[in-house]
Motif scaffolding. Structure first.
Motif, PDB file in Angstrom:
ATOM      1  N   LEU A   1       0.831  -1.207   0.000  1.00 21.59           N
ATOM      2  CA  LEU A   1       0.000   0.000   0.000  1.00 21.59           C
ATOM      3  C   LEU A   1       0.866   1.258   0.000  1.00 21.59           C
ATOM      4  O   LEU A   1       0.592   2.221  -0.726  1.00 21.59           O
ATOM      5  CB  LEU A   1      -0.930  -0.003   1.215  1.00 21.59           C
ATOM      6  CG  LEU A   1      -2.106  -0.981   1.157  1.00 21.59           C
ATOM      7  CD1 LEU A   1      -2.797  -1.067   2.516  1.00 21.59           C
ATOM      8  CD2 LEU A   1      -3.105  -0.550   0.090  1.00 21.59           C
ATOM      9  N   LEU A   2       1.907   1.250   0.821  1.00 25.04           N
ATOM     10  CA  LEU A   2       2.810   2.400   0.837  1.00 25.04           C
ATOM     11  C   LEU A   2       3.571   2.509  -0.480  1.00 25.04           C
ATOM     12  O   LEU A   2       3.801   3.615  -0.991  1.00 25.04           O
ATOM     13  CB  LEU A   2       3.791   2.271   2.001  1.00 25.04           C
ATOM     14  CG  LEU A   2       3.169   2.282   3.397  1.00 25.04           C
ATOM     15  CD1 LEU A   2       4.225   2.000   4.456  1.00 25.04           C
ATOM     16  CD2 LEU A   2       2.488   3.613   3.668  1.00 25.04           C
ATOM     17  N   ALA A   3       3.949   1.360  -1.032  1.00 25.02           N
ATOM     18  CA  ALA A   3       4.644   1.372  -2.315  1.00 25.02           C
ATOM     19  C   ALA A   3       3.737   1.886  -3.424  1.00 25.02           C
ATOM     20  O   ALA A   3       4.190   2.580  -4.343  1.00 25.02           O
ATOM     21  CB  ALA A   3       5.144  -0.028  -2.653  1.00 25.02           C
ATOM     22  N   ALA A   4       2.447   1.552  -3.343  1.00 33.46           N
ATOM     23  CA  ALA A   4       1.507   2.041  -4.352  1.00 33.46           C
ATOM     24  C   ALA A   4       1.441   3.559  -4.331  1.00 33.46           C
ATOM     25  O   ALA A   4       1.361   4.207  -5.386  1.00 33.46           O
ATOM     26  CB  ALA A   4       0.122   1.447  -4.105  1.00 33.46           C
ATOM     27  N   THR A   5       1.493   4.131  -3.134  1.00 26.96           N
ATOM     28  CA  THR A   5       1.470   5.590  -3.026  1.00 26.96           C
ATOM     29  C   THR A   5       2.641   6.212  -3.772  1.00 26.96           C
ATOM     30  O   THR A   5       2.473   7.139  -4.574  1.00 26.96           O
ATOM     31  CB  THR A   5       1.515   6.006  -1.546  1.00 26.96           C
ATOM     32  OG1 THR A   5       0.387   5.452  -0.870  1.00 26.96           O
ATOM     33  CG2 THR A   5       1.506   7.516  -1.406  1.00 26.96           C
ATOM     34  N   SER A   6       3.834   5.698  -3.512  1.00 27.35           N
ATOM     35  CA  SER A   6       5.008   6.281  -4.154  1.00 27.35           C
ATOM     36  C   SER A   6       5.111   5.897  -5.627  1.00 27.35           C
ATOM     37  O   SER A   6       5.584   6.685  -6.450  1.00 27.35           O
ATOM     38  CB  SER A   6       6.278   5.864  -3.406  1.00 27.35           C
ATOM     39  OG  SER A   6       6.330   4.464  -3.249  1.00 27.35           O
ATOM     40  N   ALA A   7       4.648   4.687  -5.986  1.00 28.62           N
ATOM     41  CA  ALA A   7       4.705   4.278  -7.391  1.00 28.62           C
ATOM     42  C   ALA A   7       3.767   5.119  -8.248  1.00 28.62           C
ATOM     43  O   ALA A   7       4.125   5.553  -9.352  1.00 28.62           O
ATOM     44  CB  ALA A   7       4.349   2.799  -7.518  1.00 28.62           C
TER      45      ALA A   7
ATOM     46  N   THR B   1       9.102  20.330 -14.507  1.00 28.13           N
ATOM     47  CA  THR B   1       9.387  18.942 -14.869  1.00 28.13           C
ATOM     48  C   THR B   1      10.617  18.429 -14.122  1.00 28.13           C
ATOM     49  O   THR B   1      10.630  17.294 -13.623  1.00 28.13           O
ATOM     50  CB  THR B   1       9.606  18.832 -16.386  1.00 28.13           C
ATOM     51  OG1 THR B   1       8.439  19.309 -17.060  1.00 28.13           O
ATOM     52  CG2 THR B   1       9.870  17.397 -16.793  1.00 28.13           C
ATOM     53  N   THR B   2      11.652  19.258 -14.025  1.00 30.35           N
ATOM     54  CA  THR B   2      12.864  18.846 -13.317  1.00 30.35           C
ATOM     55  C   THR B   2      12.581  18.597 -11.842  1.00 30.35           C
ATOM     56  O   THR B   2      13.038  17.605 -11.263  1.00 30.35           O
ATOM     57  CB  THR B   2      13.959  19.915 -13.467  1.00 30.35           C
ATOM     58  OG1 THR B   2      14.185  20.163 -14.855  1.00 30.35           O
ATOM     59  CG2 THR B   2      15.257  19.460 -12.824  1.00 30.35           C
ATOM     60  N   GLN B   3      11.807  19.496 -11.224  1.00 26.58           N
ATOM     61  CA  GLN B   3      11.463  19.300  -9.816  1.00 26.58           C
ATOM     62  C   GLN B   3      10.671  18.013  -9.620  1.00 26.58           C
ATOM     63  O   GLN B   3      10.871  17.291  -8.637  1.00 26.58           O
ATOM     64  CB  GLN B   3      10.645  20.498  -9.302  1.00 26.58           C
ATOM     65  CG  GLN B   3      11.410  21.806  -9.224  1.00 26.58           C
ATOM     66  CD  GLN B   3      12.506  21.796  -8.173  1.00 26.58           C
ATOM     67  OE1 GLN B   3      12.536  20.934  -7.301  1.00 26.58           O
ATOM     68  NE2 GLN B   3      13.418  22.743  -8.256  1.00 26.58           N
ATOM     69  N   SER B   4       9.783  17.714 -10.554  1.00 28.26           N
ATOM     70  CA  SER B   4       8.993  16.493 -10.414  1.00 28.26           C
ATOM     71  C   SER B   4       9.876  15.256 -10.539  1.00 28.26           C
ATOM     72  O   SER B   4       9.667  14.258  -9.839  1.00 28.26           O
ATOM     73  CB  SER B   4       7.881  16.457 -11.464  1.00 28.26           C
ATOM     74  OG  SER B   4       8.406  16.251 -12.765  1.00 28.26           O
ATOM     75  N   LEU B   5      10.875  15.301 -11.415  1.00 27.58           N
ATOM     76  CA  LEU B   5      11.770  14.155 -11.572  1.00 27.58           C
ATOM     77  C   LEU B   5      12.623  13.943 -10.326  1.00 27.58           C
ATOM     78  O   LEU B   5      12.904  12.803  -9.940  1.00 27.58           O
ATOM     79  CB  LEU B   5      12.655  14.347 -12.804  1.00 27.58           C
ATOM     80  CG  LEU B   5      11.924  14.307 -14.148  1.00 27.58           C
ATOM     81  CD1 LEU B   5      12.893  14.600 -15.288  1.00 27.58           C
ATOM     82  CD2 LEU B   5      11.246  12.958 -14.357  1.00 27.58           C
ATOM     83  N   ILE B   6      13.040  15.043  -9.695  1.00 26.85           N
ATOM     84  CA  ILE B   6      13.764  14.924  -8.426  1.00 26.85           C
ATOM     85  C   ILE B   6      12.878  14.241  -7.385  1.00 26.85           C
ATOM     86  O   ILE B   6      13.318  13.352  -6.642  1.00 26.85           O
ATOM     87  CB  ILE B   6      14.202  16.315  -7.929  1.00 26.85           C
ATOM     88  CG1 ILE B   6      15.293  16.895  -8.839  1.00 26.85           C
ATOM     89  CG2 ILE B   6      14.696  16.247  -6.490  1.00 26.85           C
ATOM     90  CD1 ILE B   6      16.619  16.208  -8.746  1.00 26.85           C
ATOM     91  N   SER B   7      11.608  14.650  -7.329  1.00 28.80           N
ATOM     92  CA  SER B   7      10.668  14.022  -6.394  1.00 28.80           C
ATOM     93  C   SER B   7      10.472  12.549  -6.713  1.00 28.80           C
ATOM     94  O   SER B   7      10.376  11.712  -5.808  1.00 28.80           O
ATOM     95  CB  SER B   7       9.313  14.744  -6.447  1.00 28.80           C
ATOM     96  OG  SER B   7       9.430  16.085  -6.075  1.00 28.80           O
ATOM     97  N   VAL B   8      10.420  12.233  -8.000  1.00 29.73           N
ATOM     98  CA  VAL B   8      10.188  10.853  -8.416  1.00 29.73           C
ATOM     99  C   VAL B   8      11.328   9.948  -7.968  1.00 29.73           C
ATOM    100  O   VAL B   8      11.105   8.819  -7.507  1.00 29.73           O
ATOM    101  CB  VAL B   8      10.004  10.792  -9.942  1.00 29.73           C
ATOM    102  CG1 VAL B   8      10.211   9.383 -10.470  1.00 29.73           C
ATOM    103  CG2 VAL B   8       8.620  11.291 -10.319  1.00 29.73           C
TER     104      VAL B   8
ATOM    105  N   GLY C   1       9.298   8.532  -5.348  1.00 32.42           N
ATOM    106  CA  GLY C   1       8.685   7.559  -6.228  1.00 32.42           C
ATOM    107  C   GLY C   1       9.424   6.244  -6.235  1.00 32.42           C
ATOM    108  O   GLY C   1       9.036   5.275  -5.574  1.00 32.42           O
ATOM    109  N   ILE C   2      10.528   6.203  -6.951  1.00 39.50           N
ATOM    110  CA  ILE C   2      11.261   4.945  -7.115  1.00 39.50           C
ATOM    111  C   ILE C   2      11.865   4.484  -5.793  1.00 39.50           C
ATOM    112  O   ILE C   2      11.703   3.326  -5.384  1.00 39.50           O
ATOM    113  CB  ILE C   2      12.352   5.113  -8.184  1.00 39.50           C
ATOM    114  CG1 ILE C   2      11.734   5.549  -9.518  1.00 39.50           C
ATOM    115  CG2 ILE C   2      13.132   3.814  -8.363  1.00 39.50           C
ATOM    116  CD1 ILE C   2      12.747   5.908 -10.580  1.00 39.50           C
ATOM    117  N   GLY C   3      12.569   5.387  -5.102  1.00 45.58           N
ATOM    118  CA  GLY C   3      13.240   4.999  -3.868  1.00 45.58           C
ATOM    119  C   GLY C   3      12.276   4.589  -2.773  1.00 45.58           C
ATOM    120  O   GLY C   3      12.416   3.524  -2.163  1.00 45.58           O
TER     121      GLY C   3
END
Length: 491
Positions: free
Chosen positions: A49-55, A403-410, A414-416
């Motif tokens: 469930l937590l992984a779904a949030t970040s994914a 877009t760059t800020q979103s990729l940093i967040s991802v 997201g992935i991590g």
């Protein structure tokens, strides 16, 4: 007060928005793993469930931000995201008893809400770049205070009451966001790009008029960039962190506008892709990724472990309050820390703090002792996040800031965070909480080694503020650009 495209931005509105947005998350977020455990879900299911949030954040945040950059409708998207996120939040508690329904509600809520914070972060970074940390600390204050209060609310009135409080805070944040001109910094970049298409050649007549500009006799072709912070040039390269500070540049020194405008958007994306070839950027992203894994393991299962040890809702809230209190000084003074330690040194500092946290959690038998190390969250989150947000702003190609800020967040959230939540859940089921935290300590010990090796082998680049980066010394021939927009190769 800071100004964006001539509009005065209220500092208190920015602070209030951060306070309320993160208080809304703090009212319920940290207690969801405990609720899932009480409802009978397995640790592996909680991890999913937590992984779904970040994914989902990984997938949806870049899409929202790319859409916002393409349509220049940043404010409308932020408001829509905030409103829909609040609506779906009301269904979290009724769905918590069944894994499938909990997953469905979590995915929907995360998908619609994932645009709010990244786009607002981007607006704040554009408005008050060097003051981002001091602004963002109010989010930590709101989150920490609300977690402490929410612990008492959950104990006395139940989890649904905490959700109602969360939605109320989100509604107040929505009102503040609606009063801000969130499109202003992005509209300015769009106008500059349109002016290029109209044939403006960057001459002095095309420059924004500044009544307070220092214009002296004989210097009519000079632009004082130290006083004209809002002047940006669409042809600027992504930041090179070791660029030397300079004072002034002649307008005639700026490169002529390119002949083929239609190639510019493609070239910006190519520049972004090429950032990964820079070893400094590659190491930064790698360490940021594994920091996200460590964060996912702690955020997902620390409260579950403390509950197993007999911690009350009040103690859980108090521990979270200390965590957020630790963030405040690091958001406030992170720029000084980076100047003292360097980028890789700061990353190593963060990994060392993670080692202390994981080791302490693995040794806990009395949940009260967790209070001794929770302030280190200020290092592992506050310092790292402030650095990451500013780093993303520094390397972003023109018109791709959101877009760059979103990729940093991802990378981190997201992935991590996704990998950390899944890994932590499976390790918890297979080996127990103690060994899970020990594995986390070994992971960050490896990233600590990588950060230290990078500092020793690659060296540190100079960390420059936005003012220093954009000031140019016309008297220093080594830094006067040629017609290609770069320093003259003959120097």
């Amino acid at each position: 007060m800071p100004q964006v495209e001539g509009h005065v931005v209220s500092v208190w509105k920015l602070k209030g928005a951060y306070l309320l947005l993160y208080a809304a998350i703090g009212a319920y977020g940290p207690f969801m793993p405990v609720l899932y455990k009480q409802e009978g879900l397995l640790e592996s299911q909680i991890g999913l469930l937590l992984a779904a949030t970040s994914a989902v954040t990984t997938l949806s945040t870049p899409l929202w931000c790319v859409w916002a950059d393409a349509t220049q409708a940043h404010k409308a998207i932020v408001l829509l995201s905030c409103a829909l996120g609040s609506a779906f939040r009301l269904f979290l508690i009724p769905a918590a008893s069944r894994f499938a329904t909990a997953m469905l509600v979590t995915v929907c809520m995360t998908a619609v809400y994932s645009a709010t914070l990244p786009l607002f972060d981007t607006f704040v970074v554009h408005s008050v770049f060097e003051e981002y940390g001091p602004m963002r600390k109010y989010g930590a204050v709101g989150f920490g205070l609300m977690v402490a209060v929410s612990g008492l609310i959950v104990t006395r009135f139940g989890y649904m009451a905490a959700i109602y409080v969360s939605v109320s805070f989100n509604a107040m944040a929505f009102a503040i966001l609606a009063s801000l001109d969130l499109d202003a910094p992005f509209r300015r970049a769009h106008v500059q790009h349109a002016n290029e298409h109209d044939g403006h050649d960057g001459s002095e007549s095309d420059m924004p008029h500044r009544p307070d500009a220092d214009v002296r006799a004989g210097d009519d072709n000079l632009v004082d960039e130290s006083e004209s912070e809002d002047i940006e040039f669409a042809d600027r390269e992504p930041l090179v962190l070791n660029e030397q500070p300079r004072l002034k540049r002649k307008v005639s020194d700026f490169p002529p506008r390119p002949e083929h405008f239609e190639e510019e958007p493609v070239s910006r994306w190519i520049k972004m892709l090429r950032l990964g070839q820079d070893p400094h950027v590659a190491v930064f992203v790698f360490v940021l990724l594994f920091s996200g894994i460590a964060n996912g393991m702690i955020e997902g299962f620390l409260f579950v472990r403390l509950s197993e040890l007999g911690a009350s809702g009040w103690l859980l809230g108090l521990s979270r309050l200390l965590m957020c209190a630790g963030e405040v000084p690091f958001f406030e003074y992170n720029d000084s820390i980076v100047r003292a330690l360097g980028i890789f040194g700061t990353l190593a500092f963060v990994q060392a703090a993670y080692i202390v946290r994981f080791t302490t959690y693995s040794l806990l038998t009395n949940p009260m002792y967790v209070l001794l190390v929770e302030v280190l969250h200020g290092v592992t989150f506050g310092s790292l996040w402030a650095l990451s947000t500013q780093f993303g702003r520094l390397i972003a190609p023109p018109k791709l800031e959101a877009t760059t800020q979103s990729l940093i967040s991802v990378v981190h959230w997201g992935i991590g965070f996704t990998a950390g939540s899944i890994l932590g859940g499976h390790l918890y089921v297979l080996w127990g909480a103690v060994n899970m935290f020990r594995c986390g300590a070994m992971i960050v010990a490896c990233t600590l080694t990588i950060a230290l090796l990078a500092k020793a082998c690659l060296g540190e680049r100079e960390y420059c503020t936005s003012r220093e980066r954009r000031v140019v010394d016309v008297e220093d021939d080594e830094h006067v650009p040629s017609h290609t927009g770069r320093a003259d190769d003959s120097t």
